[in-house]
Every structure is written in structure tokens, then in C-alpha cells.
Design a protein around this motif. Structure first.
Motif, PDB file in Angstrom:
ATOM      1  N   THR A   1      -2.230  78.333  17.785  1.00 38.84           N
ATOM      2  CA  THR A   1      -2.760  77.282  18.598  1.00 38.84           C
ATOM      3  C   THR A   1      -2.650  75.932  17.624  1.00 38.84           C
ATOM      4  O   THR A   1      -1.746  75.072  18.375  1.00 38.84           O
ATOM      5  N   VAL A   2      -3.031  75.997  16.393  1.00 40.82           N
ATOM      6  CA  VAL A   2      -2.709  74.979  15.681  1.00 40.82           C
ATOM      7  C   VAL A   2      -1.323  74.906  15.171  1.00 40.82           C
ATOM      8  O   VAL A   2      -0.700  73.971  14.945  1.00 40.82           O
ATOM      9  N   PHE A   3      -0.603  75.941  15.085  1.00 39.78           N
ATOM     10  CA  PHE A   3       0.806  76.020  14.777  1.00 39.78           C
ATOM     11  C   PHE A   3       1.559  75.322  15.882  1.00 39.78           C
ATOM     12  O   PHE A   3       2.309  74.352  15.622  1.00 39.78           O
ATOM     13  N   MET A   4       1.112  75.716  17.257  1.00 41.34           N
ATOM     14  CA  MET A   4       1.931  75.025  18.523  1.00 41.34           C
ATOM     15  C   MET A   4       1.520  73.594  18.444  1.00 41.34           C
ATOM     16  O   MET A   4       2.409  72.542  18.871  1.00 41.34           O
ATOM     17  N   ARG A   5       0.263  73.234  18.118  1.00 39.77           N
ATOM     18  CA  ARG A   5      -0.132  71.762  17.927  1.00 39.77           C
ATOM     19  C   ARG A   5       0.845  71.166  17.180  1.00 39.77           C
ATOM     20  O   ARG A   5       1.281  69.832  17.503  1.00 39.77           O
ATOM     21  N   ALA A   6       1.251  71.489  16.090  1.00 38.84           N
ATOM     22  CA  ALA A   6       2.093  70.765  15.203  1.00 38.84           C
ATOM     23  C   ALA A   6       3.749  70.592  15.676  1.00 38.84           C
ATOM     24  O   ALA A   6       4.300  69.630  15.631  1.00 38.84           O
ATOM     25  N   ILE A   7       4.184  71.782  16.468  1.00 42.81           N
ATOM     26  CA  ILE A   7       5.169  71.766  17.046  1.00 42.81           C
ATOM     27  C   ILE A   7       5.255  70.779  18.217  1.00 42.81           C
ATOM     28  O   ILE A   7       6.253  70.063  18.423  1.00 42.81           O
ATOM     29  N   THR A   8       4.036  70.509  19.073  1.00 42.94           N
ATOM     30  CA  THR A   8       4.276  69.641  19.950  1.00 42.94           C
ATOM     31  C   THR A   8       4.280  68.355  19.662  1.00 42.94           C
ATOM     32  O   THR A   8       4.848  67.540  20.224  1.00 42.94           O
ATOM     33  N   ASN A   9       3.569  67.970  18.164  1.00 47.28           N
ATOM     34  CA  ASN A   9       3.410  66.825  17.654  1.00 47.28           C
ATOM     35  C   ASN A   9       4.811  66.351  17.143  1.00 47.28           C
ATOM     36  O   ASN A   9       5.131  65.011  16.963  1.00 47.28           O
ATOM     37  N   ARG A  10       5.809  67.083  17.014  1.00 50.61           N
ATOM     38  CA  ARG A  10       7.334  66.924  16.682  1.00 50.61           C
ATOM     39  C   ARG A  10       7.939  65.968  17.741  1.00 50.61           C
ATOM     40  O   ARG A  10       8.596  64.805  17.389  1.00 50.61           O
TER      41      ARG A  10
ATOM     42  N   ALA B   1      13.053  74.466  30.224  1.00 52.16           N
ATOM     43  CA  ALA B   1      13.984  74.487  28.910  1.00 52.16           C
ATOM     44  C   ALA B   1      15.147  73.859  29.276  1.00 52.16           C
ATOM     45  O   ALA B   1      16.045  73.574  28.553  1.00 52.16           O
ATOM     46  N   GLU B   2      15.344  73.296  30.528  1.00 49.72           N
ATOM     47  CA  GLU B   2      16.595  72.623  30.980  1.00 49.72           C
ATOM     48  C   GLU B   2      16.421  71.280  30.315  1.00 49.72           C
ATOM     49  O   GLU B   2      17.555  70.659  30.044  1.00 49.72           O
ATOM     50  N   THR B   3      15.237  70.641  30.053  1.00 50.93           N
ATOM     51  CA  THR B   3      15.368  69.295  29.677  1.00 50.93           C
ATOM     52  C   THR B   3      15.482  69.191  28.205  1.00 50.93           C
ATOM     53  O   THR B   3      16.110  68.077  27.748  1.00 50.93           O
ATOM     54  N   LYS B   4      14.959  70.296  27.321  1.00 57.04           N
ATOM     55  CA  LYS B   4      14.991  70.271  25.839  1.00 57.04           C
ATOM     56  C   LYS B   4      14.638  71.346  25.255  1.00 57.04           C
ATOM     57  O   LYS B   4      14.071  72.322  25.792  1.00 57.04           O
ATOM     58  N   PRO B   5      14.901  71.429  23.889  1.00 58.17           N
ATOM     59  CA  PRO B   5      14.754  72.973  23.394  1.00 58.17           C
ATOM     60  C   PRO B   5      12.890  73.146  23.437  1.00 58.17           C
ATOM     61  O   PRO B   5      12.131  72.326  23.559  1.00 58.17           O
ATOM     62  N   THR B   6      12.772  74.626  23.711  1.00 58.61           N
ATOM     63  CA  THR B   6      11.389  74.752  24.190  1.00 58.61           C
ATOM     64  C   THR B   6      10.784  75.827  23.370  1.00 58.61           C
ATOM     65  O   THR B   6      11.548  76.786  22.903  1.00 58.61           O
ATOM     66  N   PHE B   7       9.606  75.811  22.816  1.00 60.29           N
ATOM     67  CA  PHE B   7       8.708  76.551  22.086  1.00 60.29           C
ATOM     68  C   PHE B   7       7.602  77.234  22.808  1.00 60.29           C
ATOM     69  O   PHE B   7       6.882  76.610  23.590  1.00 60.29           O
ATOM     70  N   VAL B   8       7.508  78.567  23.008  1.00 59.35           N
ATOM     71  CA  VAL B   8       6.447  79.295  23.650  1.00 59.35           C
ATOM     72  C   VAL B   8       5.445  80.109  22.967  1.00 59.35           C
ATOM     73  O   VAL B   8       5.975  81.089  22.271  1.00 59.35           O
ATOM     74  N   LYS B   9       4.231  79.502  22.630  1.00 56.03           N
ATOM     75  CA  LYS B   9       3.219  80.504  22.117  1.00 56.03           C
ATOM     76  C   LYS B   9       2.868  81.654  23.251  1.00 56.03           C
ATOM     77  O   LYS B   9       2.330  81.190  24.401  1.00 56.03           O
TER      78      LYS B   9
END
Length: 264
Positions: free
Chosen positions: A16-25, A72-80
Motif C-alpha cells: 500500500t505504501v509502495f502504491m502510495r508513492a506511485i500515486t504521488n508521481r 488505462a485508456e487515459t494514461k499508464p495504470t498501476f494495479v496493486k
């Protein structure tokens, strides 16, 4: 359609904290455990934790997959994604398996189990399936069969170890960014404390990350005191049994873990 990166994970592995950093990008959409509503329905077990469906989110596999593709049609997507939530659906869906980039996040089951025990308060409520390394091993073997790992033309898995991440978050994130081919953004590693909507489904699990301002080392300090751990395993033999069962599955992926990048 843009790139979709799945991070195959199991609970309490600092995903979850890894995804938090990805979201923050800011340059990725992020999706939190998309098949969780499906899992709760298919498990259909009396006494399983209460849950909230995601507002406007599908509850069947094909609908969930279509929703991920739409996002994912709008931009690259990261899925946890917790691997065991829909493992049979995923590994039998060749179209999906070829469509996404597959990565893994693992953690020593000793720490996963103790962290689980801390938040749920009972060794009896823990099941082997809930710990997670077994399902990650199944996904690992399926990707090996298909030649669909993230590195070396499908031959080599891309694996983050949760404890490596908390010990050197910047180095691991920079290495991950290199591996998936995106720029490392050091500013993404700090944020304001925030209770995010995705935490609502199981509030007891996300207190630490919601109060964080970045990746913090050894927040659950008791787990890193060997005397305390040994005493707990003696007093709570179910925890020790789960650890011994899950350890080989964790060790299977451990040799592939990313090494931190040395930053200037």
C-alpha cells in the motif's frame, strides 16, 4: 491503450505504501485490489471481515477487467492486486496475461504473519490462503510457462521485497523505475498524511500508511526483535506453523528481488 502494470502482492508486504508513492508521481492511474469485491463474494464464508463494495465498481471478473482496461485508456495504470483474490480467473485468462506487465512484491512471511496477527488479534482467524505466498508462487509458475515475466524478454521476474523497500525506499524505487522504463521522481517519495478512500474497506489495516509522510522503517518494531518473535511463536504455535509452511514459497521468488540503485 496505455501500459498496465500489475503488482502481484499479498497483504502486509508494504504494497500500500509502495502504491502510495506511485500515486504521488501523478503520471499513473492507480487501482487498489480491483477483484476484492469478487473475492468476498466467492469466498462467501460466515465470519469473514465486513466489507464495502467500491462505489460504481463491477463485482464480476469480466466486468472488473473491462473497468481496468477502461481506466488505462487515459494514461499508464498501476494495479496493486492481491494475487489470491482471483488467481484462478487470472491464470486461465491468456488474453489478460499477455496484455499486462507483471511484477511481484513479496515479504518474509514471518513479518507478514506477525503483522496480520497484530491487526486481527487472533491466530485462529489466519488461514494459509490469507498469507499469500502460495498464490504468488502459482502466478510465478504460470508466467514462467507463458514466458511473460517482466524482464529479459519474459524470462526473469521483476520482484520487490517489502523489507528491502522499507530499508532503502529511494534506492528500490529508482531500481524499479529503471526496470519498468519510467523516470524516477524523487519528489514522489514524500506526501502529506491522508486517509484515502481505498482504505475504507478494512479500516484496521491502514492506520500506519494513512498517517505516514513517506516510507518509514520498522514501524512495527516488535517484529524485528528476535526474542519477542521467538516468544510469540512459542506461545502461538499456529503462527509458527503458517510461517514454516509459507517460507519455501517466499524463498522461491526471493533470489529475483531487485537490488537498490545507488543514488548520488
Amino acid at each position: 491503450m496505455n501500459r498496465i502494470i500489475y503488482n502481484w502482492m499479498y497483504p502486509r508486504s508494504l504494497t500500500t505504501v509502495f502504491m502510495r508513492a506511485i500515486t504521488n508521481r501523478g503520471d499513473f492511474n492507480t487501482i487498489f485490489e480491483p477483484t476484492l469485491p469478487l473475492y468476498w463474494r466467492e469466498r462467501n464464508e460466515k465470519g469473514v471481515q465486513s466489507h464495502q463494495d467500491y462505489a460504481g465498481w463491477p463485482v464480476d471478473y469480466e466486468g472488473i477487467k473491462a473497468k481496468v482496461y477502461q481506466i488505462a485508456e487515459t494514461k499508464p495504470t498501476f494495479v496493486k492486486e492481491c494475487t489470491y483474490h482471483a488467481i484462478d480467473h487470472y491464470i486461465n485468462d491468456d488474453e489478460f496475461m499477455h496484455r499486462v506487465t507483471h511484477t511481484f512484491q513479496i515479504r518474509n512471511p514471518k513479518y507478514v504473519i506477525l503483522s496480520f496477527w497484530k491487526v486481527i488479534g487472533s491466530q485462529r482467524a489466519l488461514r494459509i490462503e490469507d498469507i499469500g505466498p502460495v498464490a504468488s508462487s502459482r502466478m510465478f509458475h504460470r508466467l514462467t510457462e507463458l514466458g511473460l515475466h517482466a524482464l529479459d524478454g519474459g524470462k526473469t521476474p521483476l520482484v520487490i521485497d517489502g523489507d528491502d523497500f522499507q530499508n532503502d525506499p529511494e534506492g528500490i524505487m529508482a531500481a524499479w523505475c529503471d526496470a519498468v522504463g519510467v523516470d524516477y521522481k524523487p519528489e514522489s517519495m514524500k506526501w502529506a498524511p491522508e486517509w484515502r478512500p481505498e482504505y475504507n474497506h478494512c479500516e484496521g489495516f491502514y492506520g500506519d500508511v494513512s498517517q505516514s509522510t513517506g516510507v518509514q522503517k520498522n514501524v512495527e518494531a516488535f517484529m524485528y526483535d528476535e526474542k519477542v518473535v521467538n516468544a510469540l511463536f512459542e506461545d502461538l504455535p499456529m503462527l509458527k506453523m503458517l510461517y514454516e509452511h509459507c517460507l519455501p514459497y517466499y524463498e522461491e521468488l526471493y533470489p529475483y528481488r531487485l537490488k537498490p540503485k545507488k543514488l548520488k
